[in-house]
Design a protein around this motif. Structure first.
Motif, PDB file in Angstrom:
ATOM      1  N   UNK A   1      42.211  20.963  29.551  1.00  0.00           N
ATOM      2  CA  UNK A   1      42.104  19.511  29.566  1.00  0.00           C
ATOM      3  C   UNK A   1      42.649  18.989  30.885  1.00  0.00           C
ATOM      4  N   UNK A   2      41.958  18.023  31.458  1.00  0.00           N
ATOM      5  CA  UNK A   2      42.429  17.434  32.706  1.00  0.00           C
ATOM      6  C   UNK A   2      41.779  16.095  32.958  1.00  0.00           C
ATOM      7  N   UNK A   3      42.532  15.016  32.822  1.00  0.00           N
ATOM      8  CA  UNK A   3      41.975  13.675  33.035  1.00  0.00           C
ATOM      9  C   UNK A   3      41.933  13.378  34.534  1.00  0.00           C
ATOM     10  N   UNK A   4      40.796  12.859  35.039  1.00  0.00           N
ATOM     11  CA  UNK A   4      40.717  12.521  36.465  1.00  0.00           C
ATOM     12  C   UNK A   4      41.777  11.486  36.852  1.00  0.00           C
TER      13      UNK A   4
ATOM     14  N   UNK B   1      31.040  13.149  29.868  1.00  0.00           N
ATOM     15  CA  UNK B   1      32.410  12.623  29.876  1.00  0.00           C
ATOM     16  C   UNK B   1      33.379  13.705  29.410  1.00  0.00           C
ATOM     17  N   UNK B   2      33.017  14.419  28.335  1.00  0.00           N
ATOM     18  CA  UNK B   2      33.878  15.487  27.815  1.00  0.00           C
ATOM     19  C   UNK B   2      34.023  16.626  28.822  1.00  0.00           C
ATOM     20  N   UNK B   3      32.918  16.973  29.502  1.00  0.00           N
ATOM     21  CA  UNK B   3      32.992  18.009  30.528  1.00  0.00           C
ATOM     22  C   UNK B   3      33.921  17.593  31.662  1.00  0.00           C
ATOM     23  N   UNK B   4      33.873  16.292  32.004  1.00  0.00           N
ATOM     24  CA  UNK B   4      34.761  15.792  33.043  1.00  0.00           C
ATOM     25  C   UNK B   4      36.218  15.834  32.636  1.00  0.00           C
ATOM     26  N   UNK B   5      36.463  15.764  31.327  1.00  0.00           N
ATOM     27  CA  UNK B   5      37.839  15.810  30.811  1.00  0.00           C
ATOM     28  C   UNK B   5      38.285  17.231  30.496  1.00  0.00           C
ATOM     29  N   UNK B   6      37.358  18.190  30.547  1.00  0.00           N
ATOM     30  CA  UNK B   6      37.683  19.577  30.230  1.00  0.00           C
ATOM     31  C   UNK B   6      37.122  20.491  31.311  1.00  0.00           C
ATOM     32  N   UNK B   7      37.886  20.767  32.347  1.00  0.00           N
ATOM     33  CA  UNK B   7      37.402  21.622  33.438  1.00  0.00           C
ATOM     34  C   UNK B   7      36.897  22.980  32.974  1.00  0.00           C
TER      35      UNK B   7
END
Length: 425
Positions: free
Chosen positions: A212-215, A315-321
């Motif tokens: 998990x990684x929020x931009x 969106x989920x892919x962007x939040x989960x590298x």
């Protein structure tokens, strides 16, 4: 719905991550920061896609329309990085994109009025040009990674792409129901599975990626506002809006809902607002992705909610590298195999529209010929406009935009401004 949405993500994934990869390399970023740019691009593309499909107020075309990171700004952004010196150019880029996005949002109600100048001869020419312009992208994916890439694609790459293409075409032609609707996804899965024992699928990114990684907003620093950079990106935004107008018209015809001025204005608002918001999360200018129009035409799945699901997945892919790294393991030759049929399908849709244009009438055939000839120049001869001033190069290197403007101008000149019939409300 989920599998059909995943098809859209798979079809546009390489295009979304290509821009941050190029910009990251130009700015000299390390692997971690480049991965952050990729995740941010997926996250912001998902937000823009949700704006387009679901819509808020007068924002969003409410068509099965996928938004991603535009290639149109790559030349301008690399020039800014070169002028500013490495990663210090990123805040300047983000500031310029914010201003350009807000400007585009404000002028959308007037820009959309161009739709009246898109009769079938213009629309058909532009849609055909979109499909033909994208084919070199698919062929480039097939060539990518070949040891002798300068001399062409390796036989192994071509074989993998051909297998993927064959599986996709056969499932689409002979499959029924669910199998037919997910033929693209199954083609990608089969191609990737075959690539694994051949050593052509790289899952190494999974080991380094976080779950998990929020931009982080403004990870590279607060936006900076340079007049020269802003002017450059505003020109890029006009190019993006021209391409999006053509794409909205193309998609409207494919789904049987011709786009009127109100639809185009709403679509452009989503594009430009998405572009203005993207830099907050370290993303870049958003634009329509034509390859997904080909997917809609091929699968006949026309629901905007399916594409909204694709936006949610992004969106989920962007939040989960780690999830993004899994999708990125699909080899480029596999993507190229499905890209050939997707992009060709767009060109065929353009030809179908040209049938309505009566090419035997007046100068219609000449309009089509000149539009395709000039519009394909940047794709057929890379660097064709290399000796032109940078400002002109940004515009002319977008063959779709150049061809679109040329088709409208020639129609006004030769057909005395023949206009499109009003779209049904």
């Amino acid at each position: 719905m989920v599998t059909s949405g995943l098809q859209h993500v798979a079809a546009m994934y390489a295009g979304v991550v290509a821009v941050p990869l190029v910009i990251g390399a130009a700015a000299g970023l390390d692997t971690a920061d480049t991965t952050l740019l990729m995740a941010a691009s997926l996250f912001t593309a998902g937000i823009a896609t949700l704006l387009q499909t679901i819509g808020v107020w007068k924002i969003g075309a409410r068509l099965p329309f996928v938004n991603g990171v535009s290639f149109a700004g790559v030349a301008a952004m690399t020039a800014i990085i070169a002028a500013e010196g490495g990663a210090s150019g990123l805040p300047v880029i983000f500031g310029a994109v914010i201003v350009a996005g807000l400007l585009g949002f404000l002028i959308s109600p007037w820009f959309c009025k161009l739709v009246r100048f898109f009769p079938p001869v213009v629309t058909g020419s532009v849609i055909t040009l979109i499909g033909l312009s994208l084919l070199p992208v698919a062929l480039g994916w097939i060539t990518a990674g070949s040891a002798d890439a300068a001399d062409g694609a390796s036989m192994r790459n071509v074989g993998l792409a051909a297998l993927t293409l064959a599986v996709t075409v056969l499932l689409n032609r002979f499959g029924r129901g669910f199998l037919k609707s997910v033929s693209i996804l199954l083609g990608l899965v089969v191609g990737t599975l075959v690539a694994i024992p051949l050593g052509m699928a790289d899952f190494g990114g999974l080991r380094e990626a976080d779950l998990i990684g929020f931009p982080t907003p403004f990870h590279f620093g607060a936006p900076q506002f340079s007049v020269a950079a802003i002017v450059s990106m505003c020109i890029v935004m006009l190019v993006i809006m021209t391409e999006s107008t053509a794409d909205i018209i193309a998609l409207g015809r494919i789904v049987g809902r011709p786009a009127d001025e109100r639809t185009i204005a709403a679509g452009l608002r989503a594009d430009t607002l998405g572009s203005a918001v993207a830099p907050v999360f370290n993303g870049f200018a958003a634009s329509a992705f034509a390859q997904n129009i080909g997917l809609v035409a091929m699968t006949k799945v026309r629901s905007r909610y399916v594409v909204a699901v694709a936006g949610g997945i992004m969106v989920l892919l962007g939040l989960s590298p780690v999830a993004a790294a899994l999708i990125s393991a699909v080899p480029l030759p596999v993507l190229g195999g499905v890209g050939v049929v997707l992009f060709s399908t767009i060109a065929v849709s353009g030809v179908q529209t040209l049938v309505q244009a009566d090419l035997g009438k007046g100068a219609n055939s000449l309009i089509v010929a000149v539009t395709l000839g000039v519009g394909l120049a940047p794709e057929m001869a890379h660097g064709f406009y290399g000796q032109f001033p940078d400002g002109l190069t940004i515009i002319l290197d977008s063959g779709i935009s150049t061809g679109c403007v040329l088709a409208v101008a020639l129609n006004l000149l030769f057909n005395r401004g023949e206009r499109a019939a009003p779209a049904a409300e």
